[in-house]
Design a protein around this motif. Structure first.
Motif, short mmCIF file in Angstrom:
data_model
loop_
_atom_site.label_atom_id
_atom_site.label_comp_id
_atom_site.label_asym_id
_atom_site.label_seq_id
_atom_site.Cartn_x
_atom_site.Cartn_y
_atom_site.Cartn_z
N VAL A 116 -23.14 10.23 63.97
CA VAL A 116 -24.51 9.77 63.77
C VAL A 116 -24.49 8.49 62.97
CG1 VAL A 116 -26.74 10.33 62.76
CG2 VAL A 116 -25.38 12.11 63.84
N GLU A 117 -25.15 7.44 63.52
CA GLU A 117 -25.17 6.16 62.83
C GLU A 117 -26.18 6.19 61.69
OE1 GLU A 117 -25.90 3.02 65.52
OE2 GLU A 117 -24.16 3.43 66.77
N SER A 118 -25.78 5.65 60.60
CA SER A 118 -26.71 5.49 59.47
C SER A 118 -26.31 4.25 58.70
CB SER A 118 -26.66 6.72 58.54
OG SER A 118 -25.37 6.89 58.02
N ALA A 119 -27.24 3.75 57.94
CA ALA A 119 -26.96 2.53 57.17
C ALA A 119 -25.84 2.79 56.18
CB ALA A 119 -28.22 2.08 56.45
N PRO A 120 -24.92 1.84 56.04
CA PRO A 120 -23.83 2.03 55.06
C PRO A 120 -24.39 2.12 53.65
CG PRO A 120 -23.89 -0.24 55.86
CD PRO A 120 -24.85 0.53 56.70
N GLN A 121 -23.82 2.99 52.87
CA GLN A 121 -24.30 3.19 51.50
C GLN A 121 -23.15 2.97 50.54
OE1 GLN A 121 -27.66 4.12 50.59
NE2 GLN A 121 -27.83 3.35 52.68
N SER A 122 -23.36 2.14 49.54
CA SER A 122 -22.33 1.87 48.55
C SER A 122 -22.37 2.90 47.45
CB SER A 122 -22.55 0.46 47.95
OG SER A 122 -23.73 0.46 47.17
N ASP A 123 -21.28 2.94 46.67
CA ASP A 123 -21.27 3.83 45.51
C ASP A 123 -22.38 3.47 44.54
OD1 ASP A 123 -19.11 5.15 46.54
OD2 ASP A 123 -17.61 4.02 45.39
N PHE A 124 -22.66 2.15 44.44
CA PHE A 124 -23.71 1.74 43.51
C PHE A 124 -25.08 2.24 43.96
CE2 PHE A 124 -26.41 -1.40 41.26
CZ PHE A 124 -25.98 -1.11 39.97
N ASN A 125 -25.32 2.28 45.29
CA ASN A 125 -26.58 2.85 45.78
C ASN A 125 -26.69 4.31 45.39
OD1 ASN A 125 -27.54 0.52 46.92
ND2 ASN A 125 -26.67 0.95 48.95
N ASP A 126 -25.58 5.03 45.44
CA ASP A 126 -25.60 6.43 45.03
C ASP A 126 -25.94 6.54 43.54
OD1 ASP A 126 -24.96 7.37 47.54
OD2 ASP A 126 -22.80 7.27 47.20
N ILE A 127 -25.40 5.64 42.73
CA ILE A 127 -25.70 5.65 41.30
C ILE A 127 -27.18 5.38 41.08
CG2 ILE A 127 -25.32 4.40 39.14
CD1 ILE A 127 -22.43 4.00 39.99
N LEU A 128 -27.75 4.46 41.83
CA LEU A 128 -29.17 4.15 41.68
C LEU A 128 -30.04 5.35 42.02
CD1 LEU A 128 -29.40 0.51 43.08
CD2 LEU A 128 -29.26 1.27 40.70
N ARG A 129 -29.63 6.11 43.02
CA ARG A 129 -30.41 7.32 43.37
C ARG A 129 -30.31 8.34 42.23
NH1 ARG A 129 -28.70 6.04 48.50
NH2 ARG A 129 -26.82 7.30 48.36
N VAL A 130 -29.14 8.44 41.62
CA VAL A 130 -28.99 9.33 40.46
C VAL A 130 -29.90 8.87 39.33
CG1 VAL A 130 -27.41 10.10 38.65
CG2 VAL A 130 -26.65 10.07 41.04
N LEU A 131 -29.97 7.57 39.13
CA LEU A 131 -30.82 7.03 38.07
C LEU A 131 -32.29 7.37 38.35
CD1 LEU A 131 -31.23 5.35 35.55
CD2 LEU A 131 -31.19 3.30 36.95
N ASP A 132 -32.72 7.23 39.60
CA ASP A 132 -34.09 7.62 39.96
C ASP A 132 -34.34 9.09 39.62
OD1 ASP A 132 -35.22 5.30 40.86
OD2 ASP A 132 -34.64 5.58 42.95
N GLU A 133 -33.38 9.94 39.96
CA GLU A 133 -33.55 11.38 39.71
C GLU A 133 -33.69 11.66 38.22
OE1 GLU A 133 -30.19 13.26 41.46
OE2 GLU A 133 -30.67 12.61 43.51
N GLU A 134 -32.85 11.02 37.41
CA GLU A 134 -32.90 11.28 35.97
C GLU A 134 -34.13 10.64 35.34
OE1 GLU A 134 -31.19 13.45 34.61
OE2 GLU A 134 -29.82 13.76 36.26
N LEU A 135 -34.54 9.48 35.84
CA LEU A 135 -35.75 8.85 35.33
C LEU A 135 -36.97 9.72 35.59
CD1 LEU A 135 -37.02 6.36 34.03
CD2 LEU A 135 -37.12 5.29 36.29
N ALA A 136 -36.98 10.40 36.75
CA ALA A 136 -38.10 11.28 37.08
C ALA A 136 -38.14 12.51 36.18
CB ALA A 136 -38.00 11.72 38.54
N ALA A 137 -37.02 12.83 35.52
CA ALA A 137 -36.93 14.08 34.74
C ALA A 137 -37.28 13.90 33.27
CB ALA A 137 -35.52 14.67 34.88
N ILE A 138 -37.41 12.66 32.79
CA ILE A 138 -37.69 12.47 31.37
C ILE A 138 -39.18 12.53 31.11
CG2 ILE A 138 -35.60 11.09 31.12
CD1 ILE A 138 -37.30 8.62 30.93
N PRO A 139 -39.62 12.70 29.85
CA PRO A 139 -41.06 12.84 29.55
C PRO A 139 -41.89 11.66 30.05
CG PRO A 139 -39.74 13.49 27.66
CD PRO A 139 -38.80 12.91 28.65
#
Length: 540
Positions: A116-139
């Motif tokens: 299945v073709e999908s847009a290439p994703q870098s490790d840094f993009n994965d880090i940014l998604r983690v940052l979004d997740e943690e930002l959503a979890a703070i007060p």
């Protein structure tokens, strides 16, 4: 050669809540357009980081603003509109990602030998998604500060003004947010500097954002995010609407949850109409009830010398070594700005124009969108040798969480000053260790504030005052207060300070008479209130 006159857009100067108010109450399309322009890069950036497929990311982007059009009240009641949109973009993006994963599974099942073709994703993009997740979890308050300053790239002055905070409050919450975010990221193995990460978050959305044009996919995503089964209704509202920046038309919930009021729509039939020669403000519409922003300052009397601060010794007190980095600590029961004599931490509120001290605020005069708010949780931090904030004004039903960020334990002795039975149930005295917290019971409106203090570190103290209406404020470091969405008419303005009591002494409990004018652009700037009171000590 004629020159086209371009007038400044007056909507640019309005804050997010004022724009939401115009959209909700007046069906003002340009106000909604301004909100989209202001937050589109933030929303599109989150959607791009969440979803691999670029077309699906665009559908998610459209869906976020459909949710805003469907639920402007939710955005208005949030700590910040930008922070609320960040959360909605995360929710919609997650729904889009689930659709994307199901599609990939179907394609893989249909053709097992084909990748299945999908847009290439870098490790840094994965880090940014983690940052979004943690930002959503703070007060909320910390997230709002980070979103405003990093993801939306506002200056500190702009962010403080938009959020309705003092500059010092913004910086404190920004530092706290960075600290929380760094700690949460470290637990997931991400050790890059928060400044680098948050700067990178904004960069993907600096490219041109797509024009707003709802598709069936975006409507489905919005309905899934709302989780109320309104997809058909939502699509019926926007099916005939052509949306683009510069010509937005949405439906807005202005009454019951299922009631959508469609705005005038932009269609191809209008394509050949002559364009105006200058950009002017939209024509005013009739407003059933005006809502006014009341602001002013509370100042220390000019005739009195500003008292010297009383400092906390760094020796002879409990945990003396702990306080040396924060020296000089001071007792903060009286904080006066030496330059403008502004008095911080005074509680200011409106009450009926009545000599009956027990007269309640008439419910029918409260702006409907504020009449039944969702209960909020407020945080008081033990940090830097003090409780921050020192004074809170909240709504009935809200709770207060006390969070210890000190390196040593302290206690919170919470004592309602009112003597009724309901208040007595809120009394507690607990030891709170490092990184521990305690949440109060839901607060009820009283005629006196609740006191909280540390008996281990007695200079640490503060107050919480709960109101059964939204028309209250706490003065900032300049003595400034702002009460938004106040109803026109005759009212009383009351001010209270922990050292001086009521403005005007005991009779001041009834307040000073003020008349709030009926004004569509409602603003009322009051003259400074000098806090004359016999309650001032020679020194705080």
């Amino acid at each position: 050669m004629s020159t086209r006159l371009r007038l400044p857009n007056p909507l640019v100067a309005l804050d997010d809540r004022a724009l939401l108010s115009r959209f909700t109450e007046q069906h003002d399309q340009p106000a909604f357009e301004q909100l989209v322009k202001r937050h589109s890069r933030l929303v599109f950036g989150v959607c791009q980081r969440t979803v691999r497929d670029s077309h699906l990311a665009e559908d998610a982007f459209q869906a976020v603003f459909l949710v805003l059009a469907r639920n402007p009240k939710g955005a208005a009641e949030a700590t910040s509109v930008g922070g609320w949109l960040f959360g909605i973009a995360r929710r919609v993006g997650s729904a889009a990602r689930r659709h994307e994963q199901r599609r990939e599974k179907r394609e893989l099942k249909a053709s097992p030998d084909r990748q299945v073709e999908s847009a290439p994703q870098s490790d840094f993009n994965d880090i940014l998604r983690v940052l979004d997740e943690e930002l959503a979890a703070i007060p909320d308050e910390s997230r709002a500060a980070l979103v405003a300053c990093f993801l939306e790239e506002r200056t500190h002055d702009e962010a403080a003004r938009e959020l309705g905070w003092s500059l010092s409050t913004l910086r404190r919450r920004l530092d706290r947010g960075k600290e929380l975010l760094r700690s949460r990221l470290a637990r997931r193995g991400v050790t890059l500097a928060v400044g680098l990460l948050t700067g990178a978050l904004a960069s993907p959305a600096r490219a041109a954002v797509p024009a707003l044009s709802p598709s069936p996919a975006s409507v489905a995503l919005a309905a899934e995010a709302l989780k109320r089964g309104i997809g058909a209704k939502l699509w019926a509202t926007v099916a005939t609407v052509t949306l683009a920046v510069g010509g937005i038309a949405f439906g807005v919930a202005s009454g019951p949850a299922d009631a959508l009021v469609p705005l005038p729509i932009s269609t191809a039939a209008h394509a050949n109409e002559p364009k105006p020669q200058f950009d002017a403000a939209p024509a005013p519409r009739a407003v059933a009830k005006p809502w006014v922003t009341v602001s002013g300052r509370v100042v220390f009397p000019k005739a009195r010398a500003i008292p010297d601060p009383r400092l906390v010794p760094t020796t002879g007190v409990q945990d003396a070594e702990t306080w040396k980095p924060f020296a000089p600590l001071r007792y903060e029961n009286t904080i006066i700005n030496a330059e403008n004599r502004g008095l911080a931490n005074a509680v200011v509120w409106l009450r009926p124009d009545s000599d009956d001290r027990k007269a309640g605020f008439p419910v029918e005069k409260i702006r409907p969108v504020l009449a039944r708010p969702k209960p909020q949780e407020h945080r008081v931090l033990a940090v830097g040798g003090q409780f921050l904030p020192r004074v809170l004004a909240v709504r009935t039903g809200d709770r207060v969480t006390f969070d210890n960020q000190l390196t040593v334990p302290t206690n919170v002795h919470y004592t309602p000053m009112a003597s009724d039975a309901a208040s007595a149930l809120r009394n507690f005295n607990i030891l709170v260790g490092k990184d521990m917290s305690r949440t109060s019971e839901p607060l009820s409106a009283t005629d006196a504030p609740d006191l909280f203090r540390s008996t281990i570190h007695p200079w640490m103290t503060g107050y919480v005052w709960a109101f059964d209406h939204p028309y209250f404020a706490v003065t900032d470091a300049n003595g400034k207060f702002t009460i938004e969405n106040a109803p026109a008419g005759k009212w009383r303005l009351v001010a209270w300070h922990e050292s001086a009591g009521y403005l005007g002494g005991l009779p001041g409990r009834l307040g000073e008479k003020v008349t709030i004018p009926e004004s569509r652009a409602g603003t009322l700037e009051l003259d400074p209130r000098e806090f004359e009171s016999k309650g001032w000590p020679a020194k705080p």
